[in-house]
Motif scaffolding. Structure first.
Motif, PDB file in Angstrom:
ATOM      1  N   GLY A 116      40.663  12.691  21.531  1.00  0.00           N
ATOM      2  CA  GLY A 116      39.551  13.252  20.781  1.00  0.00           C
ATOM      3  C   GLY A 116      39.997  13.873  19.474  1.00  0.00           C
ATOM      4  O   GLY A 116      39.318  13.749  18.439  1.00  0.00           O
ATOM      5  N   LEU A 117      41.154  14.509  19.499  1.00  0.00           N
ATOM      6  CA  LEU A 117      41.706  15.142  18.296  1.00  0.00           C
ATOM      7  C   LEU A 117      42.195  14.094  17.290  1.00  0.00           C
ATOM      8  O   LEU A 117      41.933  14.200  16.086  1.00  0.00           O
ATOM      9  N   ALA A 172      39.516  11.802  15.400  1.00  0.00           N
ATOM     10  CA  ALA A 172      38.612  12.519  14.497  1.00  0.00           C
ATOM     11  C   ALA A 172      38.951  12.173  13.044  1.00  0.00           C
ATOM     12  O   ALA A 172      40.110  11.882  12.723  1.00  0.00           O
ATOM     13  N   TRP A 201      38.091  16.983  19.492  1.00  0.00           N
ATOM     14  CA  TRP A 201      37.363  16.636  18.259  1.00  0.00           C
ATOM     15  C   TRP A 201      37.017  17.908  17.479  1.00  0.00           C
ATOM     16  O   TRP A 201      37.142  17.962  16.256  1.00  0.00           O
ATOM     17  N   ALA A 235      39.761  19.425  15.383  1.00  0.00           N
ATOM     18  CA  ALA A 235      39.978  18.758  14.098  1.00  0.00           C
ATOM     19  C   ALA A 235      38.845  18.999  13.112  1.00  0.00           C
ATOM     20  O   ALA A 235      39.082  19.242  11.920  1.00  0.00           O
ATOM     21  N   THR A 236      37.615  18.948  13.608  1.00  0.00           N
ATOM     22  CA  THR A 236      36.465  18.971  12.691  1.00  0.00           C
ATOM     23  C   THR A 236      35.736  20.312  12.640  1.00  0.00           C
ATOM     24  O   THR A 236      34.967  20.560  11.707  1.00  0.00           O
ATOM     25  N   SER A 290      29.872  15.898  17.102  1.00  0.00           N
ATOM     26  CA  SER A 290      29.249  14.762  16.434  1.00  0.00           C
ATOM     27  C   SER A 290      28.824  13.730  17.465  1.00  0.00           C
ATOM     28  O   SER A 290      29.080  13.880  18.672  1.00  0.00           O
ATOM     29  N   GLU A 321      30.108  10.841  17.869  1.00  0.00           N
ATOM     30  CA  GLU A 321      31.316  10.265  18.465  1.00  0.00           C
ATOM     31  C   GLU A 321      31.840  11.129  19.617  1.00  0.00           C
ATOM     32  O   GLU A 321      32.192  10.604  20.682  1.00  0.00           O
ATOM     33  N   SER A 322      31.893  12.429  19.411  1.00  0.00           N
ATOM     34  CA  SER A 322      32.420  13.300  20.460  1.00  0.00           C
ATOM     35  C   SER A 322      31.462  13.374  21.644  1.00  0.00           C
ATOM     36  O   SER A 322      31.891  13.465  22.796  1.00  0.00           O
ATOM     37  N   ILE A 349      34.577   5.495  15.477  1.00  0.00           N
ATOM     38  CA  ILE A 349      35.866   5.504  16.182  1.00  0.00           C
ATOM     39  C   ILE A 349      36.115   4.198  16.933  1.00  0.00           C
ATOM     40  O   ILE A 349      37.166   4.017  17.527  1.00  0.00           O
TER      41      ILE A 349
END
Length: 311
Positions: A38-39, A42, A163, A166-167, A171, A173-174, A240
Motif C-alpha cells: 500500500g505504501l 502510492a 497508503w 505516503a499520501t 483514495s 485505490e486504497s 495502481i
C-alpha cells in the motif's frame, strides 16, 4: 471473556519465542506485506527511513492486536485443537502478561506512527487495533455468525494505512485494496471451517458452519467469491493496476471462482469420503490468492517506475 481459573498452571518460565508467538507472527507477516505494498504503490514517494519505521510500527500494532486477542480468547483457545498450543492457553504466558504487552505495544505503535508519518495513518492504526481487539474479539466473534465478515475489516486496513503513510489520506485505490482483503476473508475462513469440523462448535464460537449448517456455508462461499471477483478485477483498472496485474488477477480469480463452485456443488458425504480434499485445496489457493494479488500490484509499481506496464 477469559476466565484465568480454567487455564493450566504456567509450565516453566516463558522464553522469547513464547512472547513472539503472542504477537501472531504469521498474521503479522501478511500485515507487513500488504501495508508495504500500500505504501509503495502510492503516487507519493516516501523516504526509505520513514517507510521502514512506519511499516515497523504497523507491524507492532498488528502484534499488539494479536496479544490482546490471545488474552481475551484464552478460554476458547484452550478448547480448540488449532489454538490450544498458543502461549496463553498452554500456560507459558499468563493472561495478565498478554494484556499488558498488548496495551503497551498498542500505545507505542500508534504514537510512534504519528511521529514518523502523519495523523491519518496513526488514526487508522489505532482504529484497526480497537476494531480487532474490541469489536471483533470481544463482541462479534462470540455473538454472530457474521463475525468473520465484519471482523475481516481489521485485517483489511493495513494497505490503507500504508497508503495513508505516503499520501496522508484515503483514495479509491486504497479503498479497493481494503475491499480486496475484506471480501477475500469470508471464503478463506469458511473454507477452513468446513474441514476443521467440530473445533468451533466445541468452543461455542458461532461460526457459520455451526449456526447455519455446512450447506449454507458452501453457498455463502460462492456468494462472497462472486462479489470478490469484480473487486479484484476493478482494482486493476485504477492507477495502481495495469496489464501485469490484470493478467494475474484473471488467472487467480478464474481458479478461485472454480474452487468456490466446486465447494458449492459438493455434498457433505462426498467431502467426508475424500477427507475434504476440495475444501483444503481451495483453502490453500486462498493463501496464495492474496499474496499474488498484492505481489502483482507491487510488480506493476516497479514497472511503472521505468515507464512501462501501465494503462
Amino acid at each position: 471473556m477469559t476466565d484465568t481459573s480454567i487455564l493450566p498452571p504456567q509450565s516453566g518460565e516463558a522464553g522469547f519465542g513464547d512472547y513472539f508467538a503472542l504477537l501472531k507472527p504469521r498474521v503479522m507477516s501478511l500485515v507487513v506485506f500488504t501495508a508495504l505494498v500500500g505504501l509503495l504503490v502510492a503516487p507519493v514517494p516516501v523516504h526509505p527511513m520513514v517507510a521502514f519505521a512506519s511499516v515497523l510500527f504497523i507491524a507492532i500494532g498488528a502484534g499488539a492486536s494479536g496479544a490482546l486477542n490471545m488474552w481475551w480468547d484464552a478460554d476458547i483457545d484452550q478448547i480448540m485443537k488449532r489454538t490450544k498450543g498458543r502461549p496463553v492457553p498452554s500456560g507459558r504466558v499468563t493472561p495478565g502478561e498478554a494484556l499488558q504487552i498488548g496495551m503497551w505495544l498498542s500505545c507505542f505503535a500508534v504514537v510512534m506512527l504519528l511521529l514518523s508519518a502523519n495523523p491519518v495513518a496513526a488514526g487508522l492504526l489505532a482504529f484497526t487495533i480497537f476494531f480487532y481487539a474490541v469489536v471483533y474479539t470481544m463482541w462479534l466473534k462470540r455473538w454472530t455468525p457474521q463475525n468473520i465478515v465484519i471482523g475481516g475489516a481489521a485485517g483489511a486496513f493495513p494497505p490503507m494505512i500504508g497508503w495513508a503513510v505516503a499520501t496522508g489520506g484515503v483514495s479509491v485505490e486504497s479503498v479497493l485494496m481494503f475491499a480486496l482483503i475484506f471480501m477475500w476473508t469470508p471464503p478463506h475462513f469458511w473454507a477452513l471451517a468446513l474441514f476443521m469440523k467440530s473445533d468451533y462448535a466445541d468452543a461455542g464460537v458461532p461460526m457459520l458452519t455451526v449456526t447455519h449448517g455446512r450447506r449454507e456455508t458452501r453457498r455463502q462461499i460462492l456468494i462472497y467469491t462472486l462479489i470478490l471477483v469484480p473487486v479484484a478485477l476493478g482494482t486493476g483498472l485504477t492507477s495502481i493496476g495495469g496489464p501485469l496485474y490484470m493478467a494475474v488477477a484473471l488467472v487467480l480469480n478464474l481458479a478461485f471462482l472454480k474452487g468456490a463452485v466446486d465447494i458449492w456443488r459438493r455434498k457433505e458425504e462426498e467431502a467426508e469420503a475424500d477427507g475434504y480434499a476440495v475444501e483444503k485445496k481451495v483453502f490453500r489457493l486462498s493463501l496464495y490468492y492474496l499474496f499474488l494479488h498484492f505481489g502483482a500490484l507491487l510488480a506493476q509499481a516497479v514497472l511503472r517506475v521505468y515507464g512501462i506496464g501501465g494503462w
